[in-house]
Design an enzyme around this catalytic site. Sequence first.
Site, PDB file in Angstrom:
ATOM      1  N   GLU A 110      38.024  36.988  37.251  1.00  0.00           N
ATOM      2  CA  GLU A 110      38.477  36.109  36.782  1.00  0.00           C
ATOM      3  C   GLU A 110      36.992  35.246  35.547  1.00  0.00           C
ATOM      4  OE1 GLU A 110      40.936  33.138  38.923  1.00  0.00           O
ATOM      5  OE2 GLU A 110      42.425  35.196  38.843  1.00  0.00           O
ATOM      6  N   GLU A 167      41.347  36.506  45.384  1.00  0.00           N
ATOM      7  CA  GLU A 167      40.710  35.173  46.206  1.00  0.00           C
ATOM      8  C   GLU A 167      41.064  35.430  47.427  1.00  0.00           C
ATOM      9  OE1 GLU A 167      41.088  32.119  43.686  1.00  0.00           O
ATOM     10  OE2 GLU A 167      40.052  32.801  42.005  1.00  0.00           O
TER      11      GLU A 167
END
Length: 555
Positions: free
Chosen positions: A359, A237
């Site tokens: 994810e 991220e």
Amino acid sequence: MLKVDIMRSLAYLFATSGATTLLTFVAHLPNDYQGVSMKSTSSSRHACFALVALFAIATTSWSQIRVVLHTDQGKDTVSRYIYGSFSEHLGHCIYGGYYVGEGNKAIPNTRGIRKDVVEALKKMRIPVLRWPGGCFADTYHWKDGVGPKNERPTMVNQWWGGVTEDNSFGTHEFMDLCEQLGTEPYISGNVGSGTVQELAQWVQYVNFAGTSPMSQLRARNGHEKPWHVQFWGLGNEAWGCGGNMKAEYYANIYRTYATFMPGGGGNGKLFRIASGANSDDFHWTEVLMHELGDMVEGLGLHFYSVIDWNNKGSATEFTEQQYFATLQQALRMEILVQKHSAIMDKYDPLKHVALCVDEWGGWYDVEPGTNGAFLFQQNTMRDAMIAGVTLNIFNNHCDRVRMANLAQTVNVLQAVVLTDGEKMIVTPTYHVMEMYAVHHDAVMLPVEVPLSPYMFGKDTLSAISVSASRDREGVTHVSLVNIDHRQSRDVLLDAKGMSWKSVSGRILASKAVQDHNTFAEPERVHPVVFKEFSREGDLLRVSLPPCAVVVLALQ
Ligand code: AHR
């Protein structure tokens, strides 16, 4: 084709619920239904209604939909890595979840790793496990987690409750866990707060067979031979907790790191996975695909099925409206995969770069009385529905989606295993992952699934989701999900290109979609043998109860 789907769906509605519902449905059809123009003038809607009514009367056999399975058109393989998992130093995923320490006498363990959890996860067959984060990865300095445990420095787990991490579970323990599970490791490297040298040295420590400072350090720490880890993440991220970078900036940073971690994938070469987009950030994918060229083997994507980030709601006490909204989110994965893949296709038409959804899963409020930063949530039949439809989407897009990692494995978010001291239970999501394991490395068989509307208020979802594959032994597996909260569906399966002689199946269903396993009642939700099917000529009629996941084997 889509127009025909809409017609069939309308016919189905007319058949099952009558003209009023049908008219409501027509009235609420979006102007552009999945790319099919549906002009919202009343005359066109009425024309549509008339047509559909005629169509319904003429052709519909009421409460059923016909699913066509093209067994003669299989060309792509469902990578087993689609069934991967993710485990972070977060809450009680690692500590208490997998790892209880070598000296623990109360909980049976092998070198500190819980035997009960390993046994359960082995049955589920996790092909790849991502670690150590998540957000934690970009704060993690791997050298703190090797060597004698009493000499390992501590650190603060800044993202997950500010707790002290004692680094007793590090690289060697993770590799031991993977070996015990029979899973391949996916190490997520620190780009946000680390250095190129630190990550390049981690690769050498883990993989280098010759003589070097890092391989010698590994040997001194008790592991002479390299582990040969293939999958490496370059940051997590990067657009958020991994450094709040812009896509263009991350692309440059990525290129630097990748230079010192030569890849190529396969044959022992590194498979480098770039930190991918946050859900529908298509610009991120565009920039990375434009900038990274052949320096990347996989591009990540993170997407959670959350109704509202400021009001996620309880994992177990939810209304039909919240259930519907969660599934609506989960089904967005189809559009996300399609759109990110389309961008990737522009730069990489031969599909060398994998889309790695590293994810995914449901995210709710933590269980009452637990630490808000530990993300411990229960897991109900709603989560089984999320898992079933999401895995079907991944299977059906296996030409591009070649890895995915459920978030997370133990005690965190949409977990497959929950622990409480020495107790352990498996969740409905566990059962779906286990039932779907038949698809690992099997040849995907394309399916045509007409829209079978599941309506709530003004919104409509497709009730039925299907994927299919043929394994090495020639067995065809079909996984079907009915997300409809109330109504069952009859699916008429038309397996074109094969003549099947026998069918067997398993089903995961329960009385209420809120049903879940607890430490007091660990077996409340579990799969059983499924027999609600019958032959009708060349077709197979399958009766799917509401909120059910069924996996059939045809041979
Ligand atoms: O899975 C929990 C967190 O969600 C991960 O650490 C992060 O990558 C994501 O935002």
